[in-house]
Motif scaffolding. Sequence first.
Motif, PDB file in Angstrom:
ATOM      1  N   ALA A 247       0.843  -1.206   0.000  1.00 47.14           N
ATOM      2  CA  ALA A 247       0.000   0.000   0.000  1.00 47.14           C
ATOM      3  C   ALA A 247       0.872   1.248   0.000  1.00 47.14           C
ATOM      4  CB  ALA A 247      -0.912  -0.005   1.225  1.00 47.14           C
ATOM      5  N   PHE A 248       1.946   1.217   0.816  1.00 49.87           N
ATOM      6  CA  PHE A 248       2.834   2.380   0.876  1.00 49.87           C
ATOM      7  C   PHE A 248       3.492   2.647  -0.469  1.00 49.87           C
ATOM      8  CE2 PHE A 248       3.880   4.858   4.616  1.00 49.87           C
ATOM      9  CZ  PHE A 248       2.957   4.355   5.504  1.00 49.87           C
ATOM     10  N   SER A 249       3.934   1.580  -1.134  1.00 49.77           N
ATOM     11  CA  SER A 249       4.581   1.865  -2.433  1.00 49.77           C
ATOM     12  C   SER A 249       3.555   2.432  -3.410  1.00 49.77           C
ATOM     13  CB  SER A 249       5.285   0.665  -3.063  1.00 49.77           C
ATOM     14  OG  SER A 249       5.102  -0.459  -2.349  1.00 49.77           O
ATOM     15  N   MET A 250       2.307   1.935  -3.344  1.00 49.22           N
ATOM     16  CA  MET A 250       1.289   2.495  -4.242  1.00 49.22           C
ATOM     17  C   MET A 250       1.075   3.980  -3.935  1.00 49.22           C
ATOM     18  SD  MET A 250      -1.302  -0.708  -4.003  1.00 49.22           S
ATOM     19  CE  MET A 250      -2.484  -0.512  -5.250  1.00 49.22           C
ATOM     20  N   LEU A 251       1.022   4.308  -2.655  1.00 52.98           N
ATOM     21  CA  LEU A 251       0.793   5.705  -2.273  1.00 52.98           C
ATOM     22  C   LEU A 251       2.002   6.576  -2.628  1.00 52.98           C
ATOM     23  CD1 LEU A 251      -0.930   5.155   1.191  1.00 52.98           C
ATOM     24  CD2 LEU A 251      -1.964   6.136  -0.847  1.00 52.98           C
ATOM     25  N   ALA A 252       3.209   6.007  -2.436  1.00 56.41           N
ATOM     26  CA  ALA A 252       4.425   6.773  -2.719  1.00 56.41           C
ATOM     27  C   ALA A 252       4.540   7.093  -4.206  1.00 56.41           C
ATOM     28  CB  ALA A 252       5.643   5.999  -2.236  1.00 56.41           C
ATOM     29  N   GLN A 253       4.109   6.134  -5.048  1.00 64.98           N
ATOM     30  CA  GLN A 253       4.189   6.349  -6.500  1.00 64.98           C
ATOM     31  C   GLN A 253       3.399   7.587  -6.934  1.00 64.98           C
ATOM     32  OE1 GLN A 253       2.954   2.768  -8.481  1.00 64.98           O
ATOM     33  NE2 GLN A 253       4.774   1.700  -7.736  1.00 64.98           N
ATOM     34  N   THR A 254       2.322   7.868  -6.199  1.00 62.92           N
ATOM     35  CA  THR A 254       1.506   9.017  -6.598  1.00 62.92           C
ATOM     36  C   THR A 254       2.027  10.313  -5.985  1.00 62.92           C
ATOM     37  OG1 THR A 254       0.033   8.748  -4.726  1.00 62.92           O
ATOM     38  CG2 THR A 254      -0.592   7.603  -6.733  1.00 62.92           C
ATOM     39  N   GLY A 255       3.032  10.193  -5.116  1.00 65.00           N
ATOM     40  CA  GLY A 255       3.667  11.396  -4.571  1.00 65.00           C
ATOM     41  C   GLY A 255       2.954  12.032  -3.387  1.00 65.00           C
ATOM     42  N   VAL A 256       1.811  11.464  -2.946  1.00 72.29           N
ATOM     43  CA  VAL A 256       1.120  12.114  -1.819  1.00 72.29           C
ATOM     44  C   VAL A 256       1.663  11.668  -0.469  1.00 72.29           C
ATOM     45  CG1 VAL A 256      -1.148  12.772  -2.756  1.00 72.29           C
ATOM     46  CG2 VAL A 256      -0.757  10.436  -2.004  1.00 72.29           C
ATOM     47  N   VAL A 257       2.448  10.577  -0.487  1.00 68.11           N
ATOM     48  CA  VAL A 257       3.033  10.097   0.767  1.00 68.11           C
ATOM     49  C   VAL A 257       4.544  10.033   0.573  1.00 68.11           C
ATOM     50  CG1 VAL A 257       3.245   8.030   2.206  1.00 68.11           C
ATOM     51  CG2 VAL A 257       1.002   8.831   1.529  1.00 68.11           C
ATOM     52  N   ASP A 258       5.269  10.337   1.641  1.00 66.32           N
ATOM     53  CA  ASP A 258       6.731  10.335   1.572  1.00 66.32           C
ATOM     54  C   ASP A 258       7.250   8.919   1.300  1.00 66.32           C
ATOM     55  OD1 ASP A 258       9.390  10.457   1.977  1.00 66.32           O
ATOM     56  OD2 ASP A 258       9.296  11.191   4.057  1.00 66.32           O
ATOM     57  N   GLY A 259       7.815   8.710   0.108  1.00 66.67           N
ATOM     58  CA  GLY A 259       8.264   7.392  -0.312  1.00 66.67           C
ATOM     59  C   GLY A 259       9.425   6.845   0.485  1.00 66.67           C
ATOM     60  N   THR A 260      10.183   7.711   1.179  1.00 63.64           N
ATOM     61  CA  THR A 260      11.387   7.213   1.860  1.00 63.64           C
ATOM     62  C   THR A 260      11.033   6.278   3.009  1.00 63.64           C
ATOM     63  OG1 THR A 260      11.368   9.158   3.256  1.00 63.64           O
ATOM     64  CG2 THR A 260      12.766   9.247   1.267  1.00 63.64           C
ATOM     65  N   ILE A 261       9.842   6.442   3.609  1.00 61.32           N
ATOM     66  CA  ILE A 261       9.534   5.564   4.741  1.00 61.32           C
ATOM     67  C   ILE A 261       9.186   4.150   4.299  1.00 61.32           C
ATOM     68  CG2 ILE A 261       8.957   7.218   6.551  1.00 61.32           C
ATOM     69  CD1 ILE A 261       6.124   7.073   5.826  1.00 61.32           C
ATOM     70  N   VAL A 262       9.003   3.951   2.991  1.00 59.61           N
ATOM     71  CA  VAL A 262       8.715   2.606   2.500  1.00 59.61           C
ATOM     72  C   VAL A 262       9.895   1.681   2.763  1.00 59.61           C
ATOM     73  CG1 VAL A 262       8.128   1.263   0.443  1.00 59.61           C
ATOM     74  CG2 VAL A 262       7.204   3.545   0.737  1.00 59.61           C
ATOM     75  N   GLU A 263      11.079   2.259   2.811  1.00 60.38           N
ATOM     76  CA  GLU A 263      12.282   1.443   3.042  1.00 60.38           C
ATOM     77  C   GLU A 263      12.339   0.925   4.481  1.00 60.38           C
ATOM     78  OE1 GLU A 263      13.875   0.791   0.422  1.00 60.38           O
ATOM     79  OE2 GLU A 263      12.735   2.260  -0.728  1.00 60.38           O
ATOM     80  N   ASP A 264      11.616   1.582   5.378  1.00 65.75           N
ATOM     81  CA  ASP A 264      11.703   1.176   6.792  1.00 65.75           C
ATOM     82  C   ASP A 264      11.136  -0.223   7.009  1.00 65.75           C
ATOM     83  OD1 ASP A 264      10.896   4.460   8.148  1.00 65.75           O
ATOM     84  OD2 ASP A 264      12.718   3.618   7.279  1.00 65.75           O
ATOM     85  N   ASP A 265      11.587  -0.865   8.085  1.00 63.93           N
ATOM     86  CA  ASP A 265      11.102  -2.213   8.409  1.00 63.93           C
ATOM     87  C   ASP A 265       9.588  -2.213   8.552  1.00 63.93           C
ATOM     88  OD1 ASP A 265      13.465  -3.309   8.388  1.00 63.93           O
ATOM     89  OD2 ASP A 265      13.704  -3.518  10.575  1.00 63.93           O
ATOM     90  N   HIS A 266       9.094  -1.197   9.230  1.00 59.89           N
ATOM     91  CA  HIS A 266       7.650  -1.095   9.432  1.00 59.89           C
ATOM     92  C   HIS A 266       7.251   0.352   9.188  1.00 59.89           C
ATOM     93  CE1 HIS A 266       3.667  -1.581  10.785  1.00 59.89           C
ATOM     94  NE2 HIS A 266       3.875  -2.744  11.375  1.00 59.89           N
ATOM     95  N   PRO A 267       6.591   0.620   8.075  1.00 60.85           N
ATOM     96  CA  PRO A 267       6.276   2.016   7.759  1.00 60.85           C
ATOM     97  C   PRO A 267       5.446   2.714   8.834  1.00 60.85           C
ATOM     98  CG  PRO A 267       5.739   0.562   5.918  1.00 60.85           C
ATOM     99  CD  PRO A 267       6.113  -0.318   7.066  1.00 60.85           C
ATOM    100  N   LEU A 268       4.707   1.939   9.630  1.00 52.23           N
ATOM    101  CA  LEU A 268       3.926   2.586  10.697  1.00 52.23           C
ATOM    102  C   LEU A 268       4.505   2.251  12.079  1.00 52.23           C
ATOM    103  CD1 LEU A 268       0.231   2.159   9.443  1.00 52.23           C
ATOM    104  CD2 LEU A 268       1.665   4.202   9.374  1.00 52.23           C
ATOM    105  N   GLY A 269       5.818   1.939  12.080  1.00 53.30           N
ATOM    106  CA  GLY A 269       6.478   1.523  13.332  1.00 53.30           C
ATOM    107  C   GLY A 269       6.312   2.527  14.467  1.00 53.30           C
ATOM    108  N   PHE A 270       6.166   3.804  14.132  1.00 51.60           N
ATOM    109  CA  PHE A 270       6.051   4.838  15.177  1.00 51.60           C
ATOM    110  C   PHE A 270       4.816   4.649  16.060  1.00 51.60           C
ATOM    111  CE2 PHE A 270       3.614   6.542  11.642  1.00 51.60           C
ATOM    112  CZ  PHE A 270       2.509   7.123  12.255  1.00 51.60           C
ATOM    113  N   LEU A 271       3.863   3.832  15.593  1.00 52.91           N
ATOM    114  CA  LEU A 271       2.629   3.644  16.377  1.00 52.91           C
ATOM    115  C   LEU A 271       2.806   2.675  17.543  1.00 52.91           C
ATOM    116  CD1 LEU A 271       0.036   3.296  13.456  1.00 52.91           C
ATOM    117  CD2 LEU A 271       0.274   5.228  15.026  1.00 52.91           C
ATOM    118  N   PHE A 272       3.898   1.917  17.508  1.00 50.81           N
ATOM    119  CA  PHE A 272       4.048   0.863  18.522  1.00 50.81           C
ATOM    120  C   PHE A 272       5.010   1.300  19.612  1.00 50.81           C
ATOM    121  CE2 PHE A 272       3.320  -1.011  14.320  1.00 50.81           C
ATOM    122  CZ  PHE A 272       1.993  -1.342  14.534  1.00 50.81           C
TER     123      PHE A 272
END
Length: 341
Positions: A247-272
């Motif tokens: 989902a993140f890569s799809m969102l990053a491709q459109t430019g509305v979400v920062d694509g660099t966080i896709v590389e992270d182990d868990h793109p939503l890791g900050f929630l835990f």
Amino acid sequence: MFLRYLSHFFNHRLNKSQRDIQEFQQKMEYITLGRTGLRVSVMGLGCGGLSCLGQSTGKSEDESINLVRKALDFGINFIDTAETYRTERIVGNALKGLRREDVVLSTKAPMYRDNKLITADDLVQAAENSLRKLNTDYLDIYHFHAVEEKEYQYVAEELVPIQLRLRDEGKIRFLGITERFMADPTHMMLKRAIQDDCWDVVCVGFNLLNQTARTEVLTTTIQKNIGVLGMYAVRRALSNIENLKIAFSMLAQTGVVDGTIVEDDHPLGFLFHEKGAVSLTDAAYRYCSHEPGIHVVLFSTGSMEHLQANVTSLLSPPLPHEDLIKIKELFGKVNHFSGHW
Ligand SMILES: NC(=O)c1ccc[n+]([C@@H]2O[C@H](COP(=O)([O-])OP(=O)(O)OC[C@H]3O[C@@H](n4cnc5c(N)ncnc54)[C@H](OP(=O)(O)O)[C@@H]3O)[C@@H](O)[C@H]2O)c1
């Protein structure tokens, strides 16, 4: 003192499953579903979605029936199904022997028969079929299912009068309409529908990746006291980490979400973290359950384990404020993605 002893004694003798049931029953929260006045649990068991009560993933009918019964045991009194899910009969069987008035039944008429928009006669027939399969003589909420903007005028002009007749005959209690969120992620159809006064309940897509319903739909439904069911809280994108990365890569491709966080182990890791979510689905359901204007969060599952986890999440406090701010920063501009592909 004696009463405390008695309660301790009986608690001790209950097995874990009975203790879980008792605990959820005590904690379950109820809300008034807008102008319907119906008292409903803040979560509803969805009998469609990707799981269809497990029917899409190889579960037996008995297993699905047990799942519905367990949800009711936990204090959930809102069940959402539809002709197209093919789970109405399962729900009807699960409800046998229960008091009808203890459950709020929401089901839906399909928009098409043989690739043509349904006629007035089709609608009456569909309602009769749903009544028969659900083993009941009234439907609490009868929706038009997954309506697109281009179909709305036909629904409003040709089908709503039939729906109102069914209501006058006592076969349905309240009128509802649901959107096709995947094809309509900015809620074009619902935005139009909620200008009319005939809808008692609407079902809208909302999740932490697409928050557009907040401004596009919920401000008006709150004003007009329309009952709101939230769907797509988890769907595909938020059901596991692999799907989240897609989902993140799809969102990053459109430019509305920062694509660099896709590389992270868990793109939503900050929630835990200690005060945060315990899992991805926990975060996703908690995000929706505290959204003003959403009365009932629908969730679907074919798994007892997920049922229990989801009830826990949906009864948990909101995510911490800083996490909510970050979710808004990250996804606040997303308006073209539903969480399903
Ligand atoms: N247009 C419409 O009218 C419409 C469209 C869609 C949905 N709905 C209604 O909304 C209901 C909810 O559907 P939804 O798609 O929005 O459901 P959802 O709850 O957002 O997503 C459910 C998906 O996540 C999985 N899941 C659930 N709990 C999980 C957990 N704790 N851990 C991991 N995976 C988990 C489920 O699979 P498992 O079986 O593995 O748990 C399922 O594939 C539907 O049943 C239906 O009643 C209506």
